[in-house]
Design an enzyme around this catalytic site. Structure first.
Site, short mmCIF file in Angstrom:
data_model
loop_
_atom_site.label_atom_id
_atom_site.label_comp_id
_atom_site.label_asym_id
_atom_site.label_seq_id
_atom_site.Cartn_x
_atom_site.Cartn_y
_atom_site.Cartn_z
N GLY A 1 71.04 36.33 61.78
CA GLY A 1 72.24 36.46 62.61
C GLY A 1 72.80 37.85 62.80
O GLY A 1 73.77 38.02 63.54
N GLU B 1 67.44 29.50 67.01
CA GLU B 1 66.76 29.66 65.72
C GLU B 1 66.05 28.35 65.38
O GLU B 1 66.66 27.28 65.45
CB GLU B 1 67.76 30.03 64.63
CG GLU B 1 67.20 30.00 63.22
CD GLU B 1 65.94 30.84 63.04
OE1 GLU B 1 64.96 30.33 62.47
OE2 GLU B 1 65.95 32.01 63.48
N CYS C 1 60.07 44.22 62.65
CA CYS C 1 60.35 45.07 61.49
C CYS C 1 59.03 45.40 60.80
O CYS C 1 58.90 45.26 59.59
CB CYS C 1 61.32 44.40 60.54
SG CYS C 1 61.94 45.57 59.29
N CYS D 1 65.10 34.59 68.48
CA CYS D 1 64.74 34.46 67.05
C CYS D 1 65.94 34.93 66.25
O CYS D 1 65.91 35.98 65.61
CB CYS D 1 63.51 35.29 66.71
SG CYS D 1 62.05 34.95 67.70
#
Length: 489
Positions: A304, A325, A421, A300
């Site tokens: 970058g 991606e 996250c 994923c």
């Protein structure tokens, strides 16, 4: 309170008063435009602000004026401060108007929130905050609604923030979650989710919510083989940087530091990356491995940042990174981040849940999966108001699918890193547990969790393991989660 007084032709002053043209304040107009973009176009402040700041500087130059760093800093504070404290300010504004907030036009609410932030969240004197905001209202809303703004702001100015919180937040002992939601400006469901993930009592959750409302540091990552943290720090004025707390690749810029002014960033030898993200990539690269170690995958990869660090670490060992991606525009960002990497790499536009590569193709795999982003609310404060509790469940199938395919993609004995996250338990441990559970499909690879904590040397308070959860108020990073799994069959 009525914001629609008796109409008179636009621009005509009250009897006996000469008309005065409203004063255009480029800083506050810019802040208003940013808030409107966030509300109307679902824009992110960190993406829309740079363009607005550049346009404001260019417009000022055309008129022979200046729009300097102090102007940019004030505009940035007004935007981010207003977005972070929107929930608190909405509660205060609601106490000062005679109608539900949903009946107040959104542009009017944005102006009121900007004024509330200046009154309650900055050192701007009250009279200046009211005057400047009313002038903004005259420019962007018209004189009629500017009078409404003036009346509401004068009510707000009657008390400081602590006094308002005493009025608008329920007592903690009566409704702890709603108290924290109002005082720390988070939706109630987010407070509950973060508290569940954090555990413990009142002090920890208050510290976490408060940390979400602080301005995050700007942290650079030195890309191995192309730069070092020591080199970057040495190229900048003394006192303008500090070393990273945990990552050997990190350099922290002093407040107001501009990454675009750093040569290594402009040249692609370094990038902007939270230290938590650096630790995730470094931990995957450091996981012990038997057998070949030549092909790595970032499943994923957009935009970058982790891919660039992984590619550099892979190159040091003679390994190749494949950066996958799904979205073509994000794949272009990955290509930009990896440009100039000293070792071989490949960028592919591919869906990690339906990969084009053969099973068992890689020795190390990272999937930093799409999630609610509740761990990065410091950087994207609007996300707390944009996300809904039901979004968590919506991400679940994708997260499980990406982790399951990552285990197919790694060879037996290889390592997969699952990262988010978000600290939400439904996006972290629940996903890993579901993929590893005993009743998985017969064709599913078997795997075991390995202890990630030793792979983050020197980082304290990592919990009972084997997975790792970082926290803004404990580690000074985004709330990154990492689980490391070794494929066993």
């Amino acid at each position: 309170m009525n914001d629609q007084p008796r109409r008179r032709p636009q621009g005509r002053p009250p009897e006996g008063k000469p008309y005065r043209r409203p004063q255009r304040d480029p800083v506050r107009i810019l802040a208003f435009d940013a808030l409107r973009a966030v509300a109307e176009r679902d824009a992110y402040a960190n993406l829309v602000l740079p363009g607005l700041l550049k346009s404001a500087a260019q417009e000022a130059a055309k008129k022979g004026r200046t729009f300097d760093r102090r102007d940019a800093a004030l505009a940035t504070e007004l935007v981010y401060g207003t977005l972070r404290r929107q929930g608190t300010y909405d509660a205060v504004i609601a106490a000062c108007v005679d109608r539900p907030l949903r009946e107040v036009d959104p542009p009017v609410l944005d102006v009121l929130a900007l004024g509330a932030h200046q009154l309650l969240g900055t050192r701007i004197p009250s009279h200046a905050a009211v005057s400047a905001t009313v002038e903004l209202a005259r420019v962007v809303l018209g004189d009629g609604r500017a009078r409404f703004v003036n009346a509401v702001l004068r009510r707000i100015a009657a008390h400081d923030l602590d006094a308002w919180l005493e009025q608008v937040a329920p007592p903690y002992d009566e409704d702890a979650e709603e108290h924290l939601a109002v005082v720390h400006s988070h939706p109630r469901w987010v407070v509950a989710a973060l508290w569940d993930a954090l555990g413990g009592g009142r002090a920890g959750i208050e510290d976490l919510l408060a940390a979400d409302n602080e301005r995050p540091e700007v942290t650079l990552v030195a890309r191995p083989g192309r730069s070092t943290a020591v080199e970057i720090a040495g190229s900048l004025p003394a006192g303008s940087t500090e070393p990273g707390r945990w990552s050997p690749y990190a350099v922290r810029l002093a407040e107001g530091g501009d990454p675009a002014a750093v040569d290594a960033v402009r040249e692609g030898r370094a990038g902007v990356q939270d230290e938590g993200s650096q630790l995730v990539a470094a931990a995957l690269a450091a996981a012990p491995l038997e057998g070949p170690d030549t092909r790595w995958l970032d499943g994923c990869a957009g935009p970058g940042g982790k891919a660039a660090l992984l590619a550099a670490l892979a190159a040091e060992r003679g390994a190749q990174l494949v950066a996958a991606e799904k979205q073509p525009h994000r794949a272009r960002l990955v290509a930009r981040a990896l440009a100039g990497n000293p070792g071989p790499y490949q960028i592919v536009v591919a869906d990690g849940t339906r990969p084009p590569w053969a099973a068992g193709s890689f020795d190390r795999v990272l999937v930093d999966v799409p999630c609610t982003g509740l761990g990065a609310l410091r950087r994207r404060p609007e996300a707390r108001w944009r996300r809904r509790a039901e979004d968590v469940a919506a991400f679940g199938p994708l997260q499980r699918g990406l982790l399951a395919e990552a285990l197919h993609s790694v060879r037996v004995g290889g390592v997969v890193g699952y990262a988010t996250c978000s600290p939400h338990l439904a996006e972290t441990r629940a996903v890993v547990d579901d993929v590893l559970r005993a009743d998985r499909a017969p064709s599913a690879p078997s795997a075991e969790l390995i202890d990630a904590r030793p792979l983050l040397p020197g980082v304290p308070a990592l919990g009972d393991g084997p997975d790792v959860q970082l926290w803004p108020h404990v580690h000074g990073t985004d709330a990154m989660y990492l689980a490391l799994l070794r494929r066993t069959g």
